[in-house]
Design a protein around this motif. Sequence first.
Motif, PDB file in Angstrom:
ATOM      1  N   UNK A  41       4.276  -7.837  -2.325  1.00 21.60           N
ATOM      2  CA  UNK A  41       2.948  -7.550  -1.391  1.00 21.60           C
ATOM      3  C   UNK A  41       3.224  -6.354  -0.446  1.00 21.60           C
ATOM      4  N   UNK A  42       2.231  -5.657  -0.418  1.00 23.16           N
ATOM      5  CA  UNK A  42       2.169  -4.393   0.284  1.00 23.16           C
ATOM      6  C   UNK A  42       0.983  -4.529   1.389  1.00 23.16           C
ATOM      7  N   UNK A  43       1.528  -4.159   2.738  1.00 23.26           N
ATOM      8  CA  UNK A  43       0.780  -4.357   3.929  1.00 23.26           C
ATOM      9  C   UNK A  43       0.728  -3.025   4.525  1.00 23.26           C
ATOM     10  N   UNK A  44      -0.433  -2.973   5.337  1.00 24.06           N
ATOM     11  CA  UNK A  44      -0.368  -1.782   6.526  1.00 24.06           C
ATOM     12  C   UNK A  44      -0.863  -2.653   7.535  1.00 24.06           C
ATOM     13  N   UNK A  46      -1.885  -2.262  11.455  1.00 27.32           N
ATOM     14  CA  UNK A  46      -1.821  -1.234  12.487  1.00 27.32           C
ATOM     15  C   UNK A  46      -1.146  -0.092  11.798  1.00 27.32           C
ATOM     16  N   UNK A  47      -0.049   0.613  12.543  1.00 33.33           N
ATOM     17  CA  UNK A  47       0.733   1.633  11.934  1.00 33.33           C
ATOM     18  C   UNK A  47       1.895   1.285  11.312  1.00 33.33           C
ATOM     19  N   UNK A  48       2.110   0.043  11.093  1.00 34.98           N
ATOM     20  CA  UNK A  48       3.214  -0.380  10.422  1.00 34.98           C
ATOM     21  C   UNK A  48       3.207  -0.810   8.871  1.00 34.98           C
ATOM     22  N   UNK A  49       3.964  -0.708   8.192  1.00 39.44           N
ATOM     23  CA  UNK A  49       3.986  -0.701   6.621  1.00 39.44           C
ATOM     24  C   UNK A  49       5.021  -1.460   6.293  1.00 39.44           C
ATOM     25  N   UNK A  50       4.775  -2.544   5.401  1.00 37.67           N
ATOM     26  CA  UNK A  50       5.644  -3.486   5.152  1.00 37.67           C
ATOM     27  C   UNK A  50       5.576  -3.752   3.564  1.00 37.67           C
ATOM     28  N   UNK A  51       6.413  -4.032   2.998  1.00 38.47           N
ATOM     29  CA  UNK A  51       6.626  -4.422   1.402  1.00 38.47           C
ATOM     30  C   UNK A  51       7.456  -5.467   1.032  1.00 38.47           C
ATOM     31  N   UNK A  52       6.867  -6.587   0.468  1.00 43.27           N
ATOM     32  CA  UNK A  52       7.439  -7.648   0.146  1.00 43.27           C
ATOM     33  C   UNK A  52       7.791  -8.886   1.025  1.00 43.27           C
ATOM     34  N   UNK A  53       8.133 -10.095   0.460  1.00 47.68           N
ATOM     35  CA  UNK A  53       8.098 -11.107   1.264  1.00 47.68           C
ATOM     36  C   UNK A  53       9.206 -11.125   2.462  1.00 47.68           C
ATOM     37  N   UNK A 107      -8.689  -6.048   4.726  1.00 48.53           N
ATOM     38  CA  UNK A 107      -8.919  -6.109   3.489  1.00 48.53           C
ATOM     39  C   UNK A 107      -7.806  -6.537   2.532  1.00 48.53           C
ATOM     40  N   UNK A 108      -8.003  -7.435   1.853  1.00 47.52           N
ATOM     41  CA  UNK A 108      -7.006  -8.269   1.007  1.00 47.52           C
ATOM     42  C   UNK A 108      -7.493  -7.855  -0.521  1.00 47.52           C
ATOM     43  N   UNK A 109      -6.536  -7.942  -1.309  1.00 48.81           N
ATOM     44  CA  UNK A 109      -6.514  -7.911  -2.712  1.00 48.81           C
ATOM     45  C   UNK A 109      -5.556  -8.875  -3.253  1.00 48.81           C
ATOM     46  N   UNK A 118      -2.068  -7.093  -1.639  1.00 44.57           N
ATOM     47  CA  UNK A 118      -2.316  -5.952  -0.507  1.00 44.57           C
ATOM     48  C   UNK A 118      -3.050  -6.569   0.631  1.00 44.57           C
ATOM     49  N   UNK A 119      -2.678  -6.000   1.810  1.00 48.86           N
ATOM     50  CA  UNK A 119      -3.165  -6.417   3.122  1.00 48.86           C
ATOM     51  C   UNK A 119      -3.394  -5.355   4.084  1.00 48.86           C
ATOM     52  N   UNK A 120      -4.612  -4.718   4.348  1.00 48.67           N
ATOM     53  CA  UNK A 120      -4.654  -3.694   5.218  1.00 48.67           C
ATOM     54  C   UNK A 120      -5.319  -4.213   6.549  1.00 48.67           C
ATOM     55  N   UNK A 121      -4.841  -4.106   7.546  1.00 49.79           N
ATOM     56  CA  UNK A 121      -5.401  -4.595   8.924  1.00 49.79           C
ATOM     57  C   UNK A 121      -5.234  -3.513   9.792  1.00 49.79           C
ATOM     58  N   UNK A 122      -6.605  -3.474  10.295  1.00 48.03           N
ATOM     59  CA  UNK A 122      -6.605  -2.446  11.572  1.00 48.03           C
ATOM     60  C   UNK A 122      -6.998  -3.221  12.733  1.00 48.03           C
TER      61      UNK A 122
END
Length: 155
Positions: A41-44, A46-53, A107-109, A118-122
């Motif tokens: 899973x890929x996250x944003x 705020x300004x932090x990017x995270x990949x994987x559990x 926004x979730x996919x 995917x998770x994109x959070x503001x």
Amino acid sequence: MARPPLPPFTRESAIQKVRAAEDAWNTRDPERVSQAYTEDSRWRNRSTFVTGREEIVGFLTAKWRQEQEYRLIKELWAFDGARIAVRFAYEWRDAGGRWFRSHGNENWLFDDDGLMAERHASINDIAIEESERLFLWDRAAPRPADHAGLSALGL
């Protein structure tokens, strides 16, 4: 392993997915929360990017160490196929005892198994007085069914 409800989402199943996410996050258990996401899973956030559990667990562990007394409400904003958009607010206090309400959109996919890929959070934080708190249920527990949601609270 499948995590129903599965896409394509209906309004009802999207609302179920949103509430399941809210309930899991309110446990403040990073391992439990991470199981709702794909292995890669890929996250944003705020300004932090995270990949994987593994990174999700690390991120959430640090988050809830800083954001004490965390209580979250999510609300469905839109959905289409395997995508869901939510708006949310959560209240928390820092180590100095100062209270905040954080407002945001995600926004979730989802993949075919209902895991979030995917998770994109503001998110924006607003300082509040303790007397302004609105999310008052028992800590580390789901929001009670009779507790008002964001729209009913005017948020």
